[in-house]
Design a protein around this motif. Structure first.
Motif, PDB file in Angstrom:
ATOM      1  N   MET A 147       0.840  -1.182   0.000  1.00  0.00           N
ATOM      2  CA  MET A 147       0.000   0.000   0.000  1.00  0.00           C
ATOM      3  C   MET A 147       0.883   1.242   0.000  1.00  0.00           C
ATOM      4  O   MET A 147       1.723   1.418   0.877  1.00  0.00           O
ATOM      5  CB  MET A 147      -0.901  -0.038   1.229  1.00  0.00           C
ATOM      6  CG  MET A 147      -1.798   1.154   1.351  1.00  0.00           C
ATOM      7  SD  MET A 147      -2.912   0.995   2.744  1.00  0.00           S
ATOM      8  CE  MET A 147      -2.181   2.176   3.823  1.00  0.00           C
ATOM      9  N   ALA A 148       0.707   2.097  -0.968  1.00  0.00           N
ATOM     10  CA  ALA A 148       1.553   3.284  -1.131  1.00  0.00           C
ATOM     11  C   ALA A 148       1.370   4.276   0.006  1.00  0.00           C
ATOM     12  O   ALA A 148       2.337   4.873   0.467  1.00  0.00           O
ATOM     13  CB  ALA A 148       1.249   3.951  -2.468  1.00  0.00           C
ATOM     14  N   ALA A 149       0.152   4.462   0.477  1.00  0.00           N
ATOM     15  CA  ALA A 149      -0.095   5.429   1.549  1.00  0.00           C
ATOM     16  C   ALA A 149       0.628   5.036   2.827  1.00  0.00           C
ATOM     17  O   ALA A 149       1.155   5.893   3.542  1.00  0.00           O
ATOM     18  CB  ALA A 149      -1.598   5.578   1.788  1.00  0.00           C
ATOM     19  N   ALA A 150       0.675   3.754   3.130  1.00  0.00           N
ATOM     20  CA  ALA A 150       1.381   3.296   4.336  1.00  0.00           C
ATOM     21  C   ALA A 150       2.863   3.622   4.232  1.00  0.00           C
ATOM     22  O   ALA A 150       3.477   4.049   5.220  1.00  0.00           O
ATOM     23  CB  ALA A 150       1.168   1.801   4.539  1.00  0.00           C
ATOM     24  N   ALA A 151       3.439   3.434   3.064  1.00  0.00           N
ATOM     25  CA  ALA A 151       4.849   3.762   2.865  1.00  0.00           C
ATOM     26  C   ALA A 151       5.079   5.259   3.030  1.00  0.00           C
ATOM     27  O   ALA A 151       6.065   5.678   3.644  1.00  0.00           O
ATOM     28  CB  ALA A 151       5.308   3.295   1.491  1.00  0.00           C
ATOM     29  N   GLU A 152       4.173   6.070   2.492  1.00  0.00           N
ATOM     30  CA  GLU A 152       4.288   7.525   2.637  1.00  0.00           C
ATOM     31  C   GLU A 152       4.178   7.939   4.097  1.00  0.00           C
ATOM     32  O   GLU A 152       4.928   8.798   4.565  1.00  0.00           O
ATOM     33  CB  GLU A 152       3.206   8.231   1.826  1.00  0.00           C
ATOM     34  CG  GLU A 152       3.404   8.146   0.334  1.00  0.00           C
ATOM     35  CD  GLU A 152       2.283   8.850  -0.404  1.00  0.00           C
ATOM     36  OE1 GLU A 152       1.952   9.997  -0.051  1.00  0.00           O
ATOM     37  OE2 GLU A 152       1.728   8.249  -1.332  1.00  0.00           O
ATOM     38  N   LEU A 153       3.241   7.333   4.813  1.00  0.00           N
ATOM     39  CA  LEU A 153       3.061   7.675   6.221  1.00  0.00           C
ATOM     40  C   LEU A 153       4.263   7.235   7.051  1.00  0.00           C
ATOM     41  O   LEU A 153       4.667   7.932   7.985  1.00  0.00           O
ATOM     42  CB  LEU A 153       1.769   7.059   6.748  1.00  0.00           C
ATOM     43  CG  LEU A 153       0.506   7.707   6.179  1.00  0.00           C
ATOM     44  CD1 LEU A 153      -0.725   6.861   6.488  1.00  0.00           C
ATOM     45  CD2 LEU A 153       0.334   9.130   6.683  1.00  0.00           C
ATOM     46  N   THR A 154       4.864   6.117   6.693  1.00  0.00           N
ATOM     47  CA  THR A 154       6.074   5.660   7.377  1.00  0.00           C
ATOM     48  C   THR A 154       7.219   6.639   7.130  1.00  0.00           C
ATOM     49  O   THR A 154       7.982   6.961   8.052  1.00  0.00           O
ATOM     50  CB  THR A 154       6.451   4.242   6.911  1.00  0.00           C
ATOM     51  OG1 THR A 154       5.347   3.366   7.185  1.00  0.00           O
ATOM     52  CG2 THR A 154       7.689   3.733   7.618  1.00  0.00           C
ATOM     53  N   LEU A 155       7.339   7.147   5.892  1.00  0.00           N
ATOM     54  CA  LEU A 155       8.359   8.159   5.597  1.00  0.00           C
ATOM     55  C   LEU A 155       8.093   9.453   6.358  1.00  0.00           C
ATOM     56  O   LEU A 155       9.028  10.113   6.821  1.00  0.00           O
ATOM     57  CB  LEU A 155       8.413   8.437   4.091  1.00  0.00           C
ATOM     58  CG  LEU A 155       9.073   7.363   3.243  1.00  0.00           C
ATOM     59  CD1 LEU A 155       8.893   7.680   1.761  1.00  0.00           C
ATOM     60  CD2 LEU A 155      10.543   7.247   3.580  1.00  0.00           C
ATOM     61  N   LEU A 156       6.814   9.812   6.473  1.00  0.00           N
ATOM     62  CA  LEU A 156       6.461  11.010   7.244  1.00  0.00           C
ATOM     63  C   LEU A 156       6.870  10.839   8.698  1.00  0.00           C
ATOM     64  O   LEU A 156       7.448  11.748   9.300  1.00  0.00           O
ATOM     65  CB  LEU A 156       4.967  11.303   7.134  1.00  0.00           C
ATOM     66  CG  LEU A 156       4.462  12.499   7.942  1.00  0.00           C
ATOM     67  CD1 LEU A 156       5.154  13.784   7.515  1.00  0.00           C
ATOM     68  CD2 LEU A 156       2.953  12.623   7.819  1.00  0.00           C
ATOM     69  N   GLU A 157       6.588   9.669   9.269  1.00  0.00           N
ATOM     70  CA  GLU A 157       7.002   9.385  10.646  1.00  0.00           C
ATOM     71  C   GLU A 157       8.511   9.581  10.802  1.00  0.00           C
ATOM     72  O   GLU A 157       8.975  10.209  11.748  1.00  0.00           O
ATOM     73  CB  GLU A 157       6.667   7.942  11.031  1.00  0.00           C
ATOM     74  CG  GLU A 157       5.235   7.667  11.314  1.00  0.00           C
ATOM     75  CD  GLU A 157       5.000   6.200  11.670  1.00  0.00           C
ATOM     76  OE1 GLU A 157       5.976   5.424  11.774  1.00  0.00           O
ATOM     77  OE2 GLU A 157       3.839   5.842  11.839  1.00  0.00           O
ATOM     78  N   LYS A 158       9.263   9.033   9.852  1.00  0.00           N
ATOM     79  CA  LYS A 158      10.730   9.117   9.906  1.00  0.00           C
ATOM     80  C   LYS A 158      11.187  10.572   9.817  1.00  0.00           C
ATOM     81  O   LYS A 158      12.045  11.000  10.585  1.00  0.00           O
ATOM     82  CB  LYS A 158      11.327   8.295   8.769  1.00  0.00           C
ATOM     83  CG  LYS A 158      12.835   8.267   8.762  1.00  0.00           C
ATOM     84  CD  LYS A 158      13.372   7.425   7.626  1.00  0.00           C
ATOM     85  CE  LYS A 158      14.879   7.460   7.582  1.00  0.00           C
ATOM     86  NZ  LYS A 158      15.415   6.708   6.444  1.00  0.00           N
ATOM     87  N   SER A 159      10.614  11.344   8.886  1.00  0.00           N
ATOM     88  CA  SER A 159      11.041  12.734   8.724  1.00  0.00           C
ATOM     89  C   SER A 159      10.646  13.596   9.919  1.00  0.00           C
ATOM     90  O   SER A 159      11.290  14.601  10.190  1.00  0.00           O
ATOM     91  CB  SER A 159      10.487  13.323   7.427  1.00  0.00           C
ATOM     92  OG  SER A 159       9.096  13.461   7.500  1.00  0.00           O
ATOM     93  N   LEU A 160       9.585  13.185  10.647  1.00  0.00           N
ATOM     94  CA  LEU A 160       9.171  13.919  11.838  1.00  0.00           C
ATOM     95  C   LEU A 160       9.946  13.486  13.082  1.00  0.00           C
ATOM     96  O   LEU A 160       9.803  14.083  14.144  1.00  0.00           O
ATOM     97  CB  LEU A 160       7.671  13.716  12.081  1.00  0.00           C
ATOM     98  CG  LEU A 160       6.730  14.354  11.070  1.00  0.00           C
ATOM     99  CD1 LEU A 160       5.306  13.894  11.317  1.00  0.00           C
ATOM    100  CD2 LEU A 160       6.836  15.868  11.110  1.00  0.00           C
TER     101      LEU A 160
END
Length: 142
Positions: free
Chosen positions: A1-14
């Motif tokens: 799922m692409a959104a999960a990957a994006e949200l995981t990247l957001l978590e990392k950048s935050l």
């Protein structure tokens, strides 16, 4: 799922620690965050806003009513326009990633916003900054 990957990247950048569980709901694969402390959260913008607040970086969501509305506008654009396209080239064309100088001037406010956002700590990460020309080169760019 692409959104999960994006949200995981957001978590990392935050700077958030990993551990959130994501799933998808329905035909459109709407992301769902399974929280430990309450009900699950549904939707990319809802979850992204929650993560920003969880990281105590609410300034990214805007400080004035107008800034908050603009951030919400861009998040809504992401969901309503970008998510409709599944092919990377379509998304690239939609976002007009490689703008000419003349096209950048047509989107002067977007360029100004992007230039401002890229200087927040942790946003660019290892990437170099994008240079924006501050003076108009063409008078009939609209």
């Amino acid at each position: 799922m692409a959104a999960a990957a994006e949200l995981t990247l957001l978590e990392k950048s935050l700077g958030l620690s990993k551990g959130n569980k994501y799933s998808a709901q329905g035909d459109r694969q709407i992301p769902v965050l399974q929280t430990n402390n309450g009900p699950s959260l549904t939707g990319l913008t809802t979850i992204a806003s929650h993560l920003v607040k969880q990281a105590n970086k609410e300034y990214l969501l805007g400080s004035t009513a107008e800034e908050k509305a603009i951030v919400q506008q861009w998040l809504e654009y992401r969901v309503t326009r970008v998510d409709r396209h599944s092919h990377k080239d379509d998304i690239h064309a939609l976002l007009k990633v490689d703008l000419t100088v003349q096209e950048k001037e047509k989107y002067l406010n977007v360029s100004r916003w992007f230039c401002h956002i890229q200087h927040y700590p942790g946003i660019r990460q290892h990437l170099s900054s994008v240079v924006f020309i501050k003076n108009r080169l063409y008078t009939n760019s609209h």
